[in-house]
Write an enzyme that holds these catalytic residues in place. Structure first.
Site, mmCIF file in Angstrom:
data_model
loop_
_atom_site.group_PDB
_atom_site.id
_atom_site.type_symbol
_atom_site.label_atom_id
_atom_site.label_comp_id
_atom_site.label_asym_id
_atom_site.label_seq_id
_atom_site.Cartn_x
_atom_site.Cartn_y
_atom_site.Cartn_z
ATOM 1 C CE1 TYR A 61 0.215 -15.846 15.712
ATOM 2 C CE2 TYR A 61 -0.839 -17.033 13.922
ATOM 3 C CZ TYR A 61 0.258 -16.815 14.749
ATOM 4 O OH TYR A 61 1.382 -17.585 14.601
ATOM 5 N NE ARG B 297 4.745 -11.267 22.148
ATOM 6 C CZ ARG B 297 3.959 -11.073 21.094
ATOM 7 N NH1 ARG B 297 4.446 -11.159 19.870
ATOM 8 N NH2 ARG B 297 2.668 -10.762 21.256
#
Ligand code: GKE
Length: 337
Positions: free
Chosen positions: A145, A282
């Site tokens: 992805y 993240r």
């Protein structure tokens, strides 16, 4: 004419609605049958097309002035870690759309990229330094992805350089909200946690499963911030990839705390360390978007999760999925340009 590709999906459905509310002429396209679209505006020109095919992309973009490409085979970490080849095939969609955009003289083209383009070695600590746009290189994105997203970003850049139409790229950081996926395997953590807590509450079970050890950190962006930012980036002069994400960092355990507080329950947490976890940490560095737009996503996780939980609870206690009521107005007014 504005064309929204992936209009049957979560973000696409909200985007079509916001464009229609501002009086735009919209062509809405998705590969899914209409009865599987999360939202469908009867006033839009709705088409079911497989945009991995060149001919479909030409049919989609003939007469288009602006294009938003939100079409991709994707989902949460549980989906993208187990469908790497399928995720890479989304490159056919963006490639054929760019060729059609060039053929039909589209003026502006938006590409929905992702925080999954960021290098893995910059996301190993839960106490993560917020990712700035240059942290995508040296490249080591999410397998499958993330590589497709990074490659397609560069294709957009070179079409802009060589053929002169404006391309705009936002790197979405984990978007959540009502009228999104909450079960079936493509769901992301916010919706998954709502579903699991609601299931426990409705069944009287006193425990839920959490993937990983719960210390993983993320930021989660509410859909109304996503739509407002997307429209502003499209209208802007930002001709390179830019973060579009919240900078409110939480652990997955803290996310579960928020959902339990909304649900007024306290559950046993079973941590599944063999489940898909993605990166350890993240977060979005919003310096660049602030410098261009004097704006950044600001809807708090608490506020967004209350709205999301309420919608998912309604869906789970109804016998069938109900689309957005006509006239639904997102809570964030679009950033005036
Ligand atoms: N989906 C899910 N379901 N995640 C869970 C669950 C659960 O039941 N329990 C804990 N988690 C943890 C995951 O292990 C992961 O560490 C974190 O929540 C976030 O998972 P996620 O929301 O599925 O997806 P990621 O943020 O890891 O990755 C997503 O990032 C987006 C961009 O920010 C990607 O899957 C794409 O949806 C997208 O690129």
């Amino acid at each position: 004419m504005i064309v929204v590709c992936g209009a049957g999906g979560f973000i696409g459905g909200h985007l079509v609605r916001q464009l229609r509310l501002s009086g735009k002429l919209v062509r809405a396209i998705d590969v899914k049958p209409f009865d599987e679209w999360f939202q469908q505006d009867p006033q839009a020109e709705n088409l079911q097309l497989n945009l991995s095919e060149k001919e479909s992309c030409e049919r989609a973009l003939k007469g288009a002035d602006e294009v938003y490409n939100l079409a991709a085979d994707m989902g949460g970490i549980g989906f993208i870690e187990n469908n790497r080849a399928l995720c890479m095939l989304s490159v056919l969609i963006n490639t054929h759309l760019l060729l059609a955009a060039h053929k039909y003289g589209v003026q502006r083209y938006f590409y929905a990229s992702s925080a999954c383009v960021y290098a893995a070695d910059k996301q190993q600590s839960t106490n993560v330094i917020p990712l700035k746009e240059s942290d995508a290189y040296p490249a080591m994105p999410e397998d499958g992805y993330g590589w497709e997203k990074l490659f397609s970003e560069r294709m957009c850049r070179h079409f802009q350089e060589d053929f002169g139409f404006a391309t705009r790229i936002a790197r979405y950081h984990n978007v959540y909200g009502p009228w999104g996926t909450y079960d079936g395997g493509r769901e992301k953590a916010p919706a998954a946690m709502c579903r699991k807590v609601i299931q426990a509450k409705l069944s009287g079970a006193n425990r839920i499963e959490i993937w990983g050890n719960g210390n993983q950190t993320r930021s989660f962006m509410y859909i109304d911030d996503c739509i407002a930012g997307t429209l502003s980036i499209m209208a802007s002069t930002i001709d390179k990839p830019v973060n579009l994400g919240s900078s409110e960092l939480v652990t997955i355990n803290q996310l579960v705390d928020i959902v339990e507080e909304i649900a007024q329950v306290k559950l046993q947490r079973d941590y599944n360390l063999s489940a898909p976890q993605g990166v350890n940490g993240r977060n979005s560095d919003n310096t660049l978007i602030r410098s261009y737009l004097n704006w950044e996503p600001s809807i708090s996780l608490n506020e967004g999760m209350r709205k999301t939980y309420k919608w998912i609870y309604e869906q789970m206690t109804k016998d069938k999925f109900t689309p957005a009521p006509i006239g639904y107005v997102p809570s964030t007014s679009v950033i005036a340009k």
